[in-house]
Design a protein around this motif. Sequence first.
Motif, PDB file in Angstrom:
ATOM      1  N   PRO A 181       0.778  -1.233   0.000  1.00 42.56           N
ATOM      2  CA  PRO A 181       0.000   0.000   0.000  1.00 42.56           C
ATOM      3  C   PRO A 181       0.813   1.289   0.000  1.00 42.56           C
ATOM      4  CG  PRO A 181      -0.092  -1.061   2.135  1.00 42.56           C
ATOM      5  CD  PRO A 181       0.607  -2.012   1.206  1.00 42.56           C
ATOM      6  N   ASP A 182       2.063   1.254   0.440  1.00 43.62           N
ATOM      7  CA  ASP A 182       2.842   2.486   0.515  1.00 43.62           C
ATOM      8  C   ASP A 182       3.786   2.684  -0.664  1.00 43.62           C
ATOM      9  OD1 ASP A 182       1.646   3.188   2.903  1.00 43.62           O
ATOM     10  OD2 ASP A 182       3.087   2.023   4.068  1.00 43.62           O
ATOM     11  N   GLY A 183       3.739   1.807  -1.640  1.00 45.50           N
ATOM     12  CA  GLY A 183       4.618   1.917  -2.796  1.00 45.50           C
ATOM     13  C   GLY A 183       4.116   2.934  -3.801  1.00 45.50           C
ATOM     14  N   PHE A 184       4.925   3.179  -4.814  1.00 48.72           N
ATOM     15  CA  PHE A 184       4.630   4.174  -5.838  1.00 48.72           C
ATOM     16  C   PHE A 184       3.285   3.925  -6.500  1.00 48.72           C
ATOM     17  CE2 PHE A 184       4.749   5.260 -10.367  1.00 48.72           C
ATOM     18  CZ  PHE A 184       4.844   6.636 -10.265  1.00 48.72           C
ATOM     19  N   PHE A 185       3.023   2.705  -6.933  1.00 44.18           N
ATOM     20  CA  PHE A 185       1.776   2.438  -7.640  1.00 44.18           C
ATOM     21  C   PHE A 185       0.573   2.504  -6.717  1.00 44.18           C
ATOM     22  CE2 PHE A 185       4.917   0.699 -10.542  1.00 44.18           C
ATOM     23  CZ  PHE A 185       4.541   1.357 -11.695  1.00 44.18           C
ATOM     24  N   GLY A 186       0.760   2.167  -5.465  1.00 42.66           N
ATOM     25  CA  GLY A 186      -0.330   2.312  -4.510  1.00 42.66           C
ATOM     26  C   GLY A 186      -0.718   3.765  -4.320  1.00 42.66           C
ATOM     27  N   VAL A 187       0.275   4.617  -4.207  1.00 43.06           N
ATOM     28  CA  VAL A 187       0.029   6.055  -4.066  1.00 43.06           C
ATOM     29  C   VAL A 187      -0.598   6.600  -5.351  1.00 43.06           C
ATOM     30  CG1 VAL A 187       1.142   8.305  -3.769  1.00 43.06           C
ATOM     31  CG2 VAL A 187       1.809   6.382  -2.314  1.00 43.06           C
ATOM     32  N   THR A 188      -0.116   6.110  -6.500  1.00 46.07           N
ATOM     33  CA  THR A 188      -0.690   6.535  -7.781  1.00 46.07           C
ATOM     34  C   THR A 188      -2.168   6.199  -7.841  1.00 46.07           C
ATOM     35  OG1 THR A 188       1.415   6.277  -8.910  1.00 46.07           O
ATOM     36  CG2 THR A 188      -0.549   6.276 -10.287  1.00 46.07           C
ATOM     37  N   ALA A 189      -2.502   4.975  -7.463  1.00 46.01           N
ATOM     38  CA  ALA A 189      -3.913   4.559  -7.474  1.00 46.01           C
ATOM     39  C   ALA A 189      -4.726   5.443  -6.552  1.00 46.01           C
ATOM     40  CB  ALA A 189      -4.034   3.100  -7.062  1.00 46.01           C
ATOM     41  N   GLU A 190      -4.167   5.716  -5.399  1.00 45.38           N
ATOM     42  CA  GLU A 190      -4.889   6.518  -4.411  1.00 45.38           C
ATOM     43  C   GLU A 190      -5.190   7.912  -4.934  1.00 45.38           C
ATOM     44  OE1 GLU A 190      -3.734   8.399  -0.160  1.00 45.38           O
ATOM     45  OE2 GLU A 190      -3.437   6.244  -0.383  1.00 45.38           O
ATOM     46  N   ARG A 191      -4.235   8.551  -5.537  1.00 41.76           N
ATOM     47  CA  ARG A 191      -4.410   9.938  -5.965  1.00 41.76           C
ATOM     48  C   ARG A 191      -4.917  10.071  -7.401  1.00 41.76           C
ATOM     49  NH1 ARG A 191      -5.397  11.824  -1.444  1.00 41.76           N
ATOM     50  NH2 ARG A 191      -3.692  11.875  -0.004  1.00 41.76           N
ATOM     51  N   MET A 192      -4.184   9.516  -8.332  1.00 42.39           N
ATOM     52  CA  MET A 192      -4.525   9.711  -9.742  1.00 42.39           C
ATOM     53  C   MET A 192      -5.906   9.162 -10.076  1.00 42.39           C
ATOM     54  SD  MET A 192      -2.695   8.409 -13.254  1.00 42.39           S
ATOM     55  CE  MET A 192      -1.107   9.059 -12.781  1.00 42.39           C
ATOM     56  N   PHE A 193      -6.181   7.968  -9.614  1.00 36.52           N
ATOM     57  CA  PHE A 193      -7.428   7.338 -10.016  1.00 36.52           C
ATOM     58  C   PHE A 193      -8.614   7.738  -9.149  1.00 36.52           C
ATOM     59  CE2 PHE A 193      -4.187   4.857 -12.062  1.00 36.52           C
ATOM     60  CZ  PHE A 193      -4.682   4.822 -13.344  1.00 36.52           C
ATOM     61  N   SER A 194      -8.391   7.986  -7.868  1.00 39.47           N
ATOM     62  CA  SER A 194      -9.534   8.393  -7.043  1.00 39.47           C
ATOM     63  C   SER A 194      -9.857   9.864  -7.201  1.00 39.47           C
ATOM     64  CB  SER A 194      -9.298   8.062  -5.569  1.00 39.47           C
ATOM     65  OG  SER A 194      -8.323   8.909  -5.010  1.00 39.47           O
ATOM     66  N   GLU A 195      -8.871  10.671  -7.572  1.00 42.31           N
ATOM     67  CA  GLU A 195      -9.111  12.112  -7.639  1.00 42.31           C
ATOM     68  C   GLU A 195      -9.121  12.689  -9.048  1.00 42.31           C
ATOM     69  OE1 GLU A 195      -6.395  14.024  -4.972  1.00 42.31           O
ATOM     70  OE2 GLU A 195      -7.055  12.812  -3.275  1.00 42.31           O
ATOM     71  N   VAL A 196      -8.503  12.039 -10.015  1.00 42.88           N
ATOM     72  CA  VAL A 196      -8.452  12.595 -11.364  1.00 42.88           C
ATOM     73  C   VAL A 196      -9.325  11.794 -12.330  1.00 42.88           C
ATOM     74  CG1 VAL A 196      -6.951  13.176 -13.309  1.00 42.88           C
ATOM     75  CG2 VAL A 196      -6.162  13.586 -10.980  1.00 42.88           C
ATOM     76  N   TRP A 197      -9.072  10.493 -12.442  1.00 43.96           N
ATOM     77  CA  TRP A 197      -9.851   9.681 -13.384  1.00 43.96           C
ATOM     78  C   TRP A 197     -11.315   9.566 -12.978  1.00 43.96           C
ATOM     79  CZ3 TRP A 197      -8.749   7.240 -18.056  1.00 43.96           C
ATOM     80  CH2 TRP A 197      -7.437   7.350 -18.499  1.00 43.96           C
ATOM     81  N   ARG A 200     -10.967  10.768 -21.557  1.00 46.85           N
ATOM     82  CA  ARG A 200      -9.648  10.825 -20.925  1.00 46.85           C
ATOM     83  C   ARG A 200      -8.666   9.909 -21.655  1.00 46.85           C
ATOM     84  NH1 ARG A 200     -10.312  13.514 -16.055  1.00 46.85           N
ATOM     85  NH2 ARG A 200     -12.475  13.550 -15.372  1.00 46.85           N
ATOM     86  N   ARG A 201      -9.151   8.744 -22.060  1.00 43.42           N
ATOM     87  CA  ARG A 201      -8.300   7.789 -22.776  1.00 43.42           C
ATOM     88  C   ARG A 201      -7.826   8.399 -24.104  1.00 43.42           C
ATOM     89  NH1 ARG A 201      -7.124   3.084 -20.626  1.00 43.42           N
ATOM     90  NH2 ARG A 201      -9.283   2.506 -20.347  1.00 43.42           N
ATOM     91  N   LEU A 202      -8.709   9.043 -24.846  1.00 43.54           N
ATOM     92  CA  LEU A 202      -8.319   9.674 -26.108  1.00 43.54           C
ATOM     93  C   LEU A 202      -7.256  10.753 -25.885  1.00 43.54           C
ATOM     94  CD1 LEU A 202     -11.753   9.914 -27.931  1.00 43.54           C
ATOM     95  CD2 LEU A 202      -9.715   8.706 -28.762  1.00 43.54           C
ATOM     96  N   LEU A 203      -7.458  11.568 -24.860  1.00 44.72           N
ATOM     97  CA  LEU A 203      -6.465  12.594 -24.546  1.00 44.72           C
ATOM     98  C   LEU A 203      -5.114  11.957 -24.205  1.00 44.72           C
ATOM     99  CD1 LEU A 203      -8.667  14.947 -22.362  1.00 44.72           C
ATOM    100  CD2 LEU A 203      -7.657  15.512 -24.586  1.00 44.72           C
ATOM    101  N   LEU A 204      -5.179  10.907 -23.402  1.00 44.24           N
ATOM    102  CA  LEU A 204      -3.953  10.233 -22.987  1.00 44.24           C
ATOM    103  C   LEU A 204      -3.257   9.567 -24.168  1.00 44.24           C
ATOM    104  CD1 LEU A 204      -2.043   9.489 -20.737  1.00 44.24           C
ATOM    105  CD2 LEU A 204      -3.541   7.571 -20.172  1.00 44.24           C
TER     106      LEU A 204
END
Length: 122
Positions: free
Chosen positions: A28-44, A54-58
């Motif tokens: 849970p404290d690794g890079f991808f865990g933090v990414t999931a927590e922030r990028m996906f819960s707050e941006v996606w 979003r997929r087209l933009l990406l």
Amino acid sequence: MHAVRNHRGEGQAHMKQVYEENSTGEGPDGFFGVTAERMFSEVWSRQVLTVRERRLLLLGLLVGQDMDEMLELHLDTALRSDELTPAELRETVVFLTLYAGWPRAARLSAKVEELISRTAEV
């Protein structure tokens, strides 16, 4: 007292939708865990743009940045999840050719055709 948001759970749910995977593959404290927590819960998860938009933009960004590994992952997920059809992927190549340049678009076209062929065989 305000309820504490479950960023990790929300992030993993959105990550599964975006990548069609259940976990980040690490603690849970690794890079991808933090990414999931922030990028996906707050941006996606924001409601203004759809996951498809979003997929087209990406995809455009990934082509422009020559990030082929991530590009293949997103192309594959977009096609398997029916976010984009083969015709829409091909049209994306045509559109990006003028903006990203012919060499990048040619590589993208080859990836798209390989992916479409591979998924048609399944």
